[in-house]
Enzyme design. Structure first.
Site, PDB file in Angstrom:
ATOM      1  N   PHE A  37     -16.206   3.509   5.728  1.00 29.11           N
ATOM      2  CA  PHE A  37     -14.802   3.813   5.465  1.00 29.11           C
ATOM      3  C   PHE A  37     -14.448   3.864   3.977  1.00 29.11           C
ATOM      4  O   PHE A  37     -13.302   4.136   3.619  1.00 29.11           O
ATOM      5  CB  PHE A  37     -13.886   2.803   6.168  1.00 29.11           C
ATOM      6  N   HIS A  80      -2.269  -5.415   1.460  1.00 25.64           N
ATOM      7  CA  HIS A  80      -3.575  -6.019   1.187  1.00 25.64           C
ATOM      8  C   HIS A  80      -3.297  -7.415   0.657  1.00 25.64           C
ATOM      9  O   HIS A  80      -2.329  -7.624  -0.077  1.00 25.64           O
ATOM     10  CB  HIS A  80      -4.332  -5.222   0.117  1.00 25.64           C
ATOM     11  N   LYS A 102       0.807  -1.221   0.000  1.00 25.08           N
ATOM     12  CA  LYS A 102       0.000   0.000   0.000  1.00 25.08           C
ATOM     13  C   LYS A 102       0.844   1.278   0.000  1.00 25.08           C
ATOM     14  O   LYS A 102       2.049   1.243   0.270  1.00 25.08           O
ATOM     15  CB  LYS A 102      -0.932  -0.017   1.212  1.00 25.08           C
ATOM     16  N   TYR A 156     -12.362  -1.722  -4.880  1.00 31.71           N
ATOM     17  CA  TYR A 156     -12.917  -1.829  -3.531  1.00 31.71           C
ATOM     18  C   TYR A 156     -14.439  -1.697  -3.519  1.00 31.71           C
ATOM     19  O   TYR A 156     -15.036  -1.429  -2.481  1.00 31.71           O
ATOM     20  CB  TYR A 156     -12.284  -0.786  -2.614  1.00 31.71           C
ATOM     21  N   ASN A 170      -2.016   0.112   6.731  1.00 33.02           N
ATOM     22  CA  ASN A 170      -1.437  -1.101   7.314  1.00 33.02           C
ATOM     23  C   ASN A 170      -0.492  -1.827   6.360  1.00 33.02           C
ATOM     24  O   ASN A 170      -0.193  -2.997   6.537  1.00 33.02           O
ATOM     25  CB  ASN A 170      -2.532  -2.031   7.837  1.00 33.02           C
ATOM     26  N   GLU A 177      -9.036 -10.542  -8.299  1.00 34.62           N
ATOM     27  CA  GLU A 177      -8.117  -9.425  -8.063  1.00 34.62           C
ATOM     28  C   GLU A 177      -6.903  -9.497  -8.992  1.00 34.62           C
ATOM     29  O   GLU A 177      -6.447  -8.464  -9.504  1.00 34.62           O
ATOM     30  CB  GLU A 177      -7.697  -9.399  -6.591  1.00 34.62           C
ATOM     31  N   ARG A 209      -1.717 -14.315   4.107  1.00 30.48           N
ATOM     32  CA  ARG A 209      -2.456 -13.675   5.201  1.00 30.48           C
ATOM     33  C   ARG A 209      -1.707 -13.840   6.526  1.00 30.48           C
ATOM     34  O   ARG A 209      -1.714 -12.951   7.368  1.00 30.48           O
ATOM     35  CB  ARG A 209      -3.883 -14.205   5.251  1.00 30.48           C
ATOM     36  N   THR A 269      -5.425  -7.356  10.372  1.00 30.86           N
ATOM     37  CA  THR A 269      -5.719  -6.044   9.786  1.00 30.86           C
ATOM     38  C   THR A 269      -5.324  -4.917  10.722  1.00 30.86           C
ATOM     39  O   THR A 269      -4.727  -3.931  10.304  1.00 30.86           O
ATOM     40  CB  THR A 269      -7.216  -5.945   9.436  1.00 30.86           C
ATOM     41  N   ARG A 327       2.322  -6.229   8.882  1.00 32.89           N
ATOM     42  CA  ARG A 327       1.544  -5.166   9.523  1.00 32.89           C
ATOM     43  C   ARG A 327       2.078  -4.793  10.899  1.00 32.89           C
ATOM     44  O   ARG A 327       2.082  -3.618  11.257  1.00 32.89           O
ATOM     45  CB  ARG A 327       0.077  -5.566   9.568  1.00 32.89           C
TER      46      ARG A 327
END
Length: 140
Positions: free
Chosen positions: A59, A117, A11, A51, A114, A128, A87, A93, A104
């Protein structure tokens, strides 16, 4: 165990701080192989589409604004149980709840910023990946 592919984004908070190599090192050390990668600046329309599942969430606008605030690094990762493994490597998260040594926990600035993704299922990974990459861009 199954060899599979998953999707990952480094990110804007992480690219701004020049952490791409450090994040990639954690992914690779965790057993994942980067088979496609590109640095891009998302347009508002691209971020809203990507998204879109969160469109009705409070949000959503902040998420779109954040994800268009700087470059991202979109990636396809490959490995044994890649979705679950990615993950694990990313961590929870909320970085406050993430395990030590995860992306993270190590790099995140906040719940929103964070640093990473990752797809939450093989089905979403396929969607995706197709959003960002053509088959010709993925080199196993």
């Amino acid at each position: 165990m199954a060899l599979e592919r998953t999707f990952s984004i480094i990110k804007p908070d992480a690219t701004r701080r020049n952490l791409t190599g450090k994040v990639n090192a954690l992914l690779e050390a965790g057993g994942l192989r980067i088979v496609a990668q590109k640095r891009i600046l998302l347009s508002r329309a691209q971020a809203e589409t990507f998204y879109g599942v969160h469109k009705e969430r409070p949000f959503f606008n902040d998420l779109v604004k954040f994800m268009t605030s700087g470059p991202i690094v979109a990636q396809v990762l490959e490995g044994e149980n890649a979705v679950a493994r990615n993950r694990e490597i990313m961590g929870a998260t909320n970085p406050a709840n993430a395990a030590e040594g995860t992306i993270r926990k190590t790099f995140a600035e906040s719940i929103e910023a964070n640093s990473a993704h990752g797809s939450d299922s093989a089905e979403n990974a396929a969607i995706e990946i197709a959003f960002f990459f053509s088959g010709l861009e993925i080199v196993g």
